[in-house]
Structure formats: C-alpha cells, structure tokens
Design a protein around this motif. Structure first.
Motif, PDB file in Angstrom:
ATOM      1  N   SER A  10      48.605 111.644  32.128  1.00 26.98           N
ATOM      2  CA  SER A  10      49.246 111.718  30.816  1.00 26.98           C
ATOM      3  C   SER A  10      48.290 111.427  29.666  1.00 26.98           C
ATOM      4  O   SER A  10      48.475 111.926  28.562  1.00 26.98           O
ATOM      5  N   HIS A  11      47.248 110.599  29.901  1.00 28.26           N
ATOM      6  CA  HIS A  11      46.353 110.220  28.806  1.00 28.26           C
ATOM      7  C   HIS A  11      44.964 110.783  29.070  1.00 28.26           C
ATOM      8  O   HIS A  11      44.349 110.496  30.105  1.00 28.26           O
ATOM      9  N   PRO A  12      44.420 111.576  28.148  1.00 28.38           N
ATOM     10  CA  PRO A  12      43.098 112.182  28.379  1.00 28.38           C
ATOM     11  C   PRO A  12      41.974 111.154  28.496  1.00 28.38           C
ATOM     12  O   PRO A  12      40.967 111.405  29.166  1.00 28.38           O
ATOM     13  N   LYS A  21      48.339 116.452  30.945  1.00 32.83           N
ATOM     14  CA  LYS A  21      49.091 116.619  29.701  1.00 32.83           C
ATOM     15  C   LYS A  21      48.201 117.108  28.573  1.00 32.83           C
ATOM     16  O   LYS A  21      48.615 117.977  27.782  1.00 32.83           O
ATOM     17  N   CYS A  22      46.981 116.544  28.491  1.00 31.20           N
ATOM     18  CA  CYS A  22      46.053 116.928  27.420  1.00 31.20           C
ATOM     19  C   CYS A  22      44.640 117.048  27.991  1.00 31.20           C
ATOM     20  O   CYS A  22      44.006 116.030  28.273  1.00 31.20           O
ATOM     21  N   PHE A  23      44.190 118.270  28.140  1.00 27.12           N
ATOM     22  CA  PHE A  23      42.813 118.482  28.599  1.00 27.12           C
ATOM     23  C   PHE A  23      42.465 119.949  28.442  1.00 27.12           C
ATOM     24  O   PHE A  23      43.289 120.805  28.793  1.00 27.12           O
ATOM     25  N   ASP A  28      40.035 117.454  25.864  1.00 30.52           N
ATOM     26  CA  ASP A  28      40.440 116.610  24.751  1.00 30.52           C
ATOM     27  C   ASP A  28      39.262 115.739  24.337  1.00 30.52           C
ATOM     28  O   ASP A  28      38.524 115.238  25.196  1.00 30.52           O
TER      29      ASP A  28
END
Length: 269
Positions: A25-27, A51-53, A55
């Motif tokens: 969930s966290h890059p 979720k974020c990549f 980033d």
C-alpha cells in the motif's frame, strides 16, 4: 520496470531468489525493501498490484538501491509473479491451521538456499495491514516466521524483508559473509626477526643507562619482557614506534648528562 520473471540467469543461489511483495500500500515500503535486499545481496523484486508504483517515495527510501526498483517487475496477479518457481515460501507471523508447515527464518534460510540451487524460489510478503490472505498462503509450500516477541510480533514490511535476507546471506556464506571495507588497513606487516632482536638490544641498553636494569643482577627481567612483547606479535610499525621512543629517552639522557658536566676554567692563567 517490467521484465520476464523466468528470464533471470542464476549465478549463485541468492540470484535465484525472488522477493515478491503482494498488494503493497505504501511506496516507501517498496523502496525500503529494495534497499534491504541490496544490502544483503538479493536483487530480484516482483510487485503484485502495488497501490503506488513507480513513485518518488519509493526511490527516496531506496537510497542507492534504485537499480533494484528499475528492474522490478510489476505483476497483475500472484500467479504471474510465481510463474516458473519451484518452491514458494510465505512470510507470515500468523500460524494457520490450514496451510503449509511453518518454520523459523533461520532454519528456513538453509532450506531456501538448497531449493534455490535447484531452480527459482520465491519469498512472498503480504500487505502491510492485513498480511497474506489464506488463499495466498495456500499457494506456497512452506510458511516462514520471524521469532519475534510473542506479545508484539508486528514488523514493518521492509524490516521483515531485511531480517529474512540477512538470514539468507548468513546461510549462503556459512555464517561468515565477506567483509568489504574502504578503510585504510590499520595493521602493518609482522616485524622481521632481526628488527625485533635489535629492539630488544636497544631496550636493554636504555634500561641499563637509565638505571632500571642492573646488568650484574638482571634476574628474569629481560626474559619476562621478551615474553610480554612476544605475545603481542610485534608489527613492523610497532617496532619502529618503540625504537623511536627509546631514541627519545636516550637523547634526553644525553642532554641531561651534558648539562651536568662541570664547565672548564677558561680564565687567564
């Protein structure tokens, strides 16, 4: 950042180990995990639906391990990330009734490396909040746990990656991984026999001239000093330092002796 999972050519067992992060969930945790991997010699990172990549936070947390990120493979599902592997290890703090047998990380490291010598192996880490689902764990052949404090076993994702990779590195090098340092070596070569003997002669001369050693009654002083310095296995630089000290003492004695000599009568005769 995508590549084919099975296209990696293995040079050592560590090269055949994939680190698979599922639904991160966290890059920042992806970058920190990449850094943890690189410090221990692992380089293969696969991401399942992060979720974020890519980033910027991942790059920042990776420090100088952004090369691991640049080669990371982003997969649409777990089956894609595990394609081509012969054995998969689920990293989970939870012991489940339904699931593969569990083993502590240190014990697992030896097993993982043995499997990696035969083919591709994956270490599967779950989401930061929920960990691995039962369905994900059931796709694995073993469960690995880090024997943390049972009253508080929660580990940051990157910390868990670091610990497991550390155990793998220790196991890969039989507990003695190579140490690489850019520091200038502090030690110097061992002193040659003749230099050590000259030092003993010099030391004896100074001890006699200072009055510390009575040559008529030497007792066991010199043999004890030989044993003392023999235990230290003198280096060349150390002998030079000791002889320099003895030279300074001799010069001090010489100046004191000159100062104490009576002045000759230079008056008219």
């Amino acid at each position: 950042m995508n590549s084919t999972a099975g296209s990696h050519s293995s040079g050592s067992p560590l090269d055949s180990i994939r680190v698979v992060l599922s639904h991160t969930s966290h890059p920042g945790n992806i970058g920190a995990a990449a850094r943890a991997m690189k410090t221990m010699g692992l380089s293969r990172l696969l991401l399942v639906n992060p979720k974020c990549f890519p980033d910027p936070q991942a790059v920042a947390r990776a420090a100088d391990a952004d090369d691991i990120l640049s080669r990371a493979q982003v997969c649409s599902d777990l089956d894609e990330a595990l394609a081509g592997t012969i054995h998969v290890y689920a990293l989970s703090a939870r012991h489940r009734n339904l699931g593969p047998p569990s083993m502590p990380a240190r014990e697992a490291a030896t097993d993982i490396l043995a499997r990696a010598g035969e083919g591709e192996v994956a270490l599967l880490f779950g989401n930061e909040t929920a960990g691995l689902s039962n369905a994900e764990v059931q796709r694995c052949q073993r469960t690995v746990f880090i024997p943390a404090n049972p009253e508080y076993s929660s580990l940051n994702l990157a910390s868990a990656v670091q610990l497991v990779c550390y155990e793998l590195r220790l196991a890969a090098f039989d507990g003695r991984p190579p140490v690489v340092t850019r520091a200038v070596p502090f030690a110097s070569p061992p002193a040659p026999h003749q230099d050590v003997e000259r030092f003993y002669q010099h030391l004896e001369r100074v001890m006699v001239s200072s009055g510390f050693l009575d040559p008529q009654r030497p007792r066991r002083l010199l043999p004890k000093l030989r044993r003392l310095f023999g235990r230290s296995e003198l280096e060349g630089d150390e002998v030079n330092i000791l002889r320099g000290l003895l030279d300074a003492v001799e010069r001090k004695f010489s100046r004191q002796g000159e100062a104490n000599e009576p002045l000759e009568n230079s008056g008219p005769k």
